[in-house]
Motif scaffolding. Structure first.
Motif, mmCIF file in Angstrom:
data_model
loop_
_atom_site.group_PDB
_atom_site.id
_atom_site.type_symbol
_atom_site.label_atom_id
_atom_site.label_comp_id
_atom_site.label_asym_id
_atom_site.label_seq_id
_atom_site.Cartn_x
_atom_site.Cartn_y
_atom_site.Cartn_z
ATOM 1 N N UNK A 54 0.920 -1.113 -0.013
ATOM 2 C CA UNK A 54 0.020 -0.151 -0.040
ATOM 3 C C UNK A 54 1.108 1.384 -0.177
ATOM 4 N N UNK A 55 2.001 1.224 0.906
ATOM 5 C CA UNK A 55 2.745 2.301 0.869
ATOM 6 C C UNK A 55 3.423 2.599 -0.616
ATOM 7 N N UNK A 56 3.743 1.267 -1.226
ATOM 8 C CA UNK A 56 4.691 1.691 -2.588
ATOM 9 C C UNK A 56 3.557 1.956 -3.721
ATOM 10 N N UNK A 57 2.494 1.255 -3.662
ATOM 11 C CA UNK A 57 1.564 1.433 -4.718
ATOM 12 C C UNK A 57 0.350 1.708 -4.510
ATOM 13 N N UNK A 58 0.073 2.236 -3.279
ATOM 14 C CA UNK A 58 -1.529 2.428 -3.129
ATOM 15 C C UNK A 58 -2.423 1.298 -3.009
ATOM 16 N N UNK A 59 -3.302 1.489 -2.345
ATOM 17 C CA UNK A 59 -4.827 0.589 -2.454
ATOM 18 C C UNK A 59 -5.121 0.163 -3.769
ATOM 19 N N UNK A 60 -5.219 -1.148 -3.931
ATOM 20 C CA UNK A 60 -5.935 -1.427 -5.144
ATOM 21 C C UNK A 60 -6.658 -2.734 -4.925
ATOM 22 N N UNK A 61 -7.747 -2.805 -5.876
ATOM 23 C CA UNK A 61 -8.750 -3.999 -5.596
ATOM 24 C C UNK A 61 -8.101 -5.313 -5.732
ATOM 25 N N UNK A 62 -7.066 -5.415 -6.690
ATOM 26 C CA UNK A 62 -6.309 -6.731 -6.852
ATOM 27 C C UNK A 62 -5.530 -7.010 -5.577
ATOM 28 N N UNK A 63 -4.843 -6.171 -5.137
ATOM 29 C CA UNK A 63 -4.206 -6.294 -3.891
ATOM 30 C C UNK A 63 -5.056 -6.822 -2.776
ATOM 31 N N UNK A 64 -5.985 -6.120 -2.470
ATOM 32 C CA UNK A 64 -7.131 -6.478 -1.578
ATOM 33 C C UNK A 64 -7.597 -7.730 -1.592
ATOM 34 N N UNK A 65 -7.982 -8.121 -2.946
ATOM 35 C CA UNK A 65 -8.386 -9.474 -3.174
ATOM 36 C C UNK A 65 -7.658 -10.740 -2.697
ATOM 37 N N UNK A 66 -6.370 -10.703 -2.741
ATOM 38 C CA UNK A 66 -5.421 -11.589 -2.432
ATOM 39 C C UNK A 66 -5.472 -11.729 -0.830
ATOM 40 N N UNK A 67 -5.624 -10.675 -0.031
ATOM 41 C CA UNK A 67 -5.618 -10.826 1.323
ATOM 42 C C UNK A 67 -6.997 -11.290 1.872
ATOM 43 N N UNK A 68 -7.981 -10.719 1.100
ATOM 44 C CA UNK A 68 -9.340 -11.067 1.183
ATOM 45 C C UNK A 68 -9.571 -12.677 1.334
ATOM 46 N N UNK A 69 -8.935 -13.114 0.194
ATOM 47 C CA UNK A 69 -8.947 -14.697 0.219
ATOM 48 C C UNK A 69 -8.139 -15.417 1.422
ATOM 49 N N UNK A 70 -7.180 -14.818 1.919
ATOM 50 C CA UNK A 70 -6.382 -15.532 2.927
ATOM 51 C C UNK A 70 -7.337 -15.231 4.127
ATOM 52 N N UNK A 71 -7.964 -14.202 4.368
ATOM 53 C CA UNK A 71 -9.071 -13.910 5.549
ATOM 54 C C UNK A 71 -10.117 -15.048 5.239
ATOM 55 N N UNK A 72 -10.507 -15.196 4.200
ATOM 56 C CA UNK A 72 -11.560 -16.139 4.053
ATOM 57 C C UNK A 72 -11.331 -17.597 4.167
ATOM 58 N N UNK A 73 -10.130 -18.123 3.827
ATOM 59 C CA UNK A 73 -9.524 -19.278 4.072
ATOM 60 C C UNK A 73 -9.324 -19.611 5.599
ATOM 61 N N UNK A 74 -9.193 -18.533 6.343
ATOM 62 C CA UNK A 74 -9.035 -18.574 7.885
ATOM 63 C C UNK A 74 -10.575 -18.330 8.744
ATOM 64 N N UNK A 75 -11.590 -18.269 8.008
ATOM 65 C CA UNK A 75 -12.894 -17.611 8.408
ATOM 66 C C UNK A 75 -12.689 -16.357 9.401
ATOM 67 N N UNK A 76 -11.894 -15.342 8.817
ATOM 68 C CA UNK A 76 -11.780 -14.162 9.744
ATOM 69 C C UNK A 76 -12.901 -13.173 9.205
ATOM 70 N N UNK A 77 -14.106 -13.265 9.502
ATOM 71 C CA UNK A 77 -14.911 -12.417 8.553
ATOM 72 C C UNK A 77 -14.844 -10.878 9.058
ATOM 73 N N UNK A 132 -13.745 0.546 0.325
ATOM 74 C CA UNK A 132 -14.730 1.504 -0.028
ATOM 75 C C UNK A 132 -14.229 3.214 0.029
ATOM 76 N N UNK A 133 -13.837 3.187 1.339
ATOM 77 C CA UNK A 133 -13.277 4.385 1.754
ATOM 78 C C UNK A 133 -12.445 5.033 0.656
ATOM 79 N N UNK A 134 -11.305 4.164 0.100
ATOM 80 C CA UNK A 134 -10.205 4.763 -0.591
ATOM 81 C C UNK A 134 -10.433 5.010 -1.972
ATOM 82 N N UNK A 135 -11.952 4.490 -2.178
ATOM 83 C CA UNK A 135 -12.351 4.609 -3.558
ATOM 84 C C UNK A 135 -11.897 3.486 -4.505
ATOM 85 N N UNK A 136 -11.411 2.085 -4.105
ATOM 86 C CA UNK A 136 -11.207 1.050 -4.869
ATOM 87 C C UNK A 136 -12.423 0.736 -5.766
#
Length: 641
Positions: free
Chosen positions: A473-496, A507-511
């Motif tokens: 995020x610091x280097x490239x800013x927030x993007x939906x592609x970056x977030x989707x990868x981490x979201x899948x990690x959270x999904x696999x660990x049931x971290x709703x 949503x707040x960052x306008x992705x």
């Protein structure tokens, strides 16, 4: 449309097959008197495919002498020389005659040698979608598309990619100023950006346009690329040549659909090669996984008397690997009859098919045959081999292969890092993941970071995964592609809760939210047991945009409702998939019938629905049809009658 042969040719083929069956070499578990290297390559591949078919039907092909029923196959195409984008040159078709059949599918029939349509649950349960083998190959230095799934369409409009483009420019790549002007222009109007470009006194050269077009395609911004092409033709900036027409055809198919592309192809000047145009259309049919339309295009190519090439066959192999593996043998037979030599991609497709069917011995046999023909597996193929070894529990074999992939100058081949990180994570090798990440950590690249997040997530190292995410995020800013990868990690660990927090942050960052993010959100809710919420999110997302959700996103919800025996909601999701114009697949009907079986309710009219969708029941479907048949008799009903 069926491909048929004369009775004389059938008899000759049967004699050849029976004769060779008695002398096959070790790679195919037969009594043999000749060495593997002396066997005809196409015949050897066909025998390997026969083994796959027998395994899928429950036969055990051991090391003893086995008499196989005559069948046929072959495989082919170079992933290095032939990109799935527009490829020019030798794409021709067969001179064998076709005629319309029951379901207009492309059935290569050879007398009584047609392959059985049955398959096993393992084969039926394979993940739908594109595999690593189906993307453009490595450029030899650093492949930007290596091991990237076709389903992983970018959610972003491309603006955050300008920073990555600049980083690549520092590594010796040319930056397109026209591309930046188009991306940063107001709204989505390419025309206004081009007019502004000219008003500022910039010259619009073919080189600049080509560079901008390449950048737009790479970011999957096909709509804007099409607008650029249309503007150039309307303004008559350049004289359109064959390549320009093929490019426009490809963009229309991607941005507006196959039907519009078919209409456009009729307007292309006759001076342009038909083979290039139809080859482009066929590649898009395969890319969109439209079996019926691909087979119609193949038949149309025959009408124009275009000879068959390895590219055409490889497209069909890719198509049938995803949808109907029993037809792979028929394509290979076609290649043998047309004397088409397998390419690197042909072997890779067959290797992946064997691996998906858990036939590791057969997979290794294809590799041996490939090497015997003087073709060494490239990095992509080796990565697929390693993945299947890991899946089969052959950890030592997989680790040996990964070390071989690293080579002696691993640090000089940085582009390998993003491939090796998730593979070592699949092996559970935390030390190896840490060692490779250390090579990247001081100056990480975008794709390496995404692989690192995925790898740390698989190893249950969530702190490390989040640390890489924050660094991105610091280097490239927030993007939906970056977030989707981490979201899948959270999904696999049931971290709703963590997943919800990340979605709010997006949503707040306008992705821009698109298919990748929808898929991650749906799986996040499903893993947490909130299927109705996942259903609601997907429905709202599909209504708010014209973008099409990923097939597996719908399938995830479909399976959850089916497990509950919730027929109403299962049918609802099934209907939405049809509305989204996904081609009907046996897998969809298997899940649908599971809902009826779990609900212990008969599925009246299901056979008619299968027939209407041209879905031929495999073994699993056939067994399910018996269970959901409302008119079948049983001993109790007979007694009562």
């Amino acid at each position: 449309m069926y491909l048929e042969y004369s009775s004389t040719k059938k008899r000759e083929a049967l004699k050849l097959e029976r004769g060779l069956a008695r002398v096959q070499g070790p790679p195919f578990h037969h009594c043999y008197t000749v060495s593997p290297a002396s066997q005809p390559p196409m015949w050897a591949l066909r025998r390997a495919s026969v083994s796959l078919t027998l395994r899928s039907r429950g036969f055990n092909v051991g090391a003893s002498c086995v008499k196989l029923a005559p069948t046929c196959c072959v495989e082919e195409e170079s992933g290095i020389n032939e990109s799935r984008e527009i490829t020019y040159g030798g794409f021709l078709l067969p001179k064998t005659c076709f005629h319309s059949g029951y379901n207009s599918s492309l059935n290569f029939t050879v007398g009584k040698r047609a392959l059985s349509s049955s398959s096993t649950k393992k084969e039926d349960d394979l993940e739908d979608g594109f595999s690593e083998l189906e993307t453009p190959a490595s450029d030899g230095n650093e492949s930007d598309n290596l091991l990237t799934s076709d389903a992983e369409l970018s959610d972003d409009d491309g603006k955050e990619n300008v920073a990555k483009e600049k980083e690549k420019t520092r590594r010796g790549r040319v930056e397109s100023k026209l591309f930046n002007e188009i991306v940063n222009g107001p709204g989505n109007s390419v025309h206004s950006a081009l007019e502004k470009w000219l008003e500022e006194g910039n010259e619009l050269t073919r080189e600049e346009v080509s560079l901008a077009m390449l950048s737009l395609r790479k970011r999957k911004m096909f709509g804007r690329a099409l607008q650029l092409s249309e503007w150039l033709e309307s303004k008559k900036e350049f004289e359109f040549i064959e390549r320009d027409y093929a490019s426009r055809l490809d963009l229309i198919a991607k941005a507006r659909g196959l039907h519009k592309a078919e209409v456009y192809i009729e307007t292309i000047p006759e001076s342009c090669s038909r083979e290039v145009m139809y080859r482009t259309l066929l590649a898009n049919c395969v890319s969109q996984n439209n079996v019926k339309k691909a087979e119609e295009v193949f038949s149309k190519m025959k009408e124009f008397d275009l000879p068959v090439t390895v590219y055409t066959c490889n497209q069909l192999l890719l198509l049938y690997k995803r949808n109907d593996k029993k037809k792979i043998a028929d394509v290979l037979l076609l290649m043998e009859n047309e004397n088409i030599k397998p390419s690197s991609l042909t072997y890779s497709i067959l290797i992946d098919t064997k691996g998906q069917s858990k036939d590791i011995d057969g997979m290794d046999q294809i590799v041996d045959r490939m090497k015997a023909e003087g073709i060494e597996p490239d990095i992509k193929t080796q990565a697929v081999l390693a993945r299947h070894y890991i899946s089969a529990g052959l950890q030592d074999k997989a680790e040996t292969l990964l070390k071989e992939m690293e080579g002696e100058n691993f640090k000089q081949n940085r582009w390998l890092c993003r491939i090796l990180l998730p593979l070592y994570a699949n092996l559970g090798k935390e030390d190896e993941v840490g060692r490779i990440w250390k090579v990247c950590e001081t100056n990480p690249r975008y794709e390496e970071c995404l692989s690192a997040i995925e790898a740390w997530g698989k190893l249950n190292k969530l702190d490390e995964a989040e640390e890489v995410f924050e660094m991105m995020i610091k280097k490239w800013k927030l993007s939906s592609k970056t977030c989707s990868v981490l979201l899948k990690v959270y999904a696999n660990h049931k971290m709703l809760m963590k997943g919800k927090d990340l979605i709010k942050r997006m949503g707040n960052s306008g992705c821009r939210i698109g298919p990748l993010t929808w898929d991650a959100i749906v799986k996040l809710y499903v893993q947490a047991g909130e299927v109705e919420k996942a259903d609601s999110v997907l429905q709202k997302a599909a209504q708010q945009t014209q973008l099409k959700p990923i097939f597996s996103t719908y399938l995830t919800i479909l399976e959850q409702y089916a497990k509950r025996g919730d027929i109403h909601n299962t049918e609802k999701i099934f209907y939405r998939m049809k509305q989204a114009e996904y081609p009907s697949k046996p897998k969809m009907y298997q899940v649908l019938m599971n809902a009826y079986i779990n609900a212990k309710v008969p599925a009246y009219g299901i056979r008619d629905r299968l027939r209407a969708d041209s879905v031929f029941p495999n073994r699993t479907l056939a067994n399910q049809l018996v269970q959901v048949d409302g008119f079948r008799s049983n001993p109790v009903s007979d007694l009562l009658d």
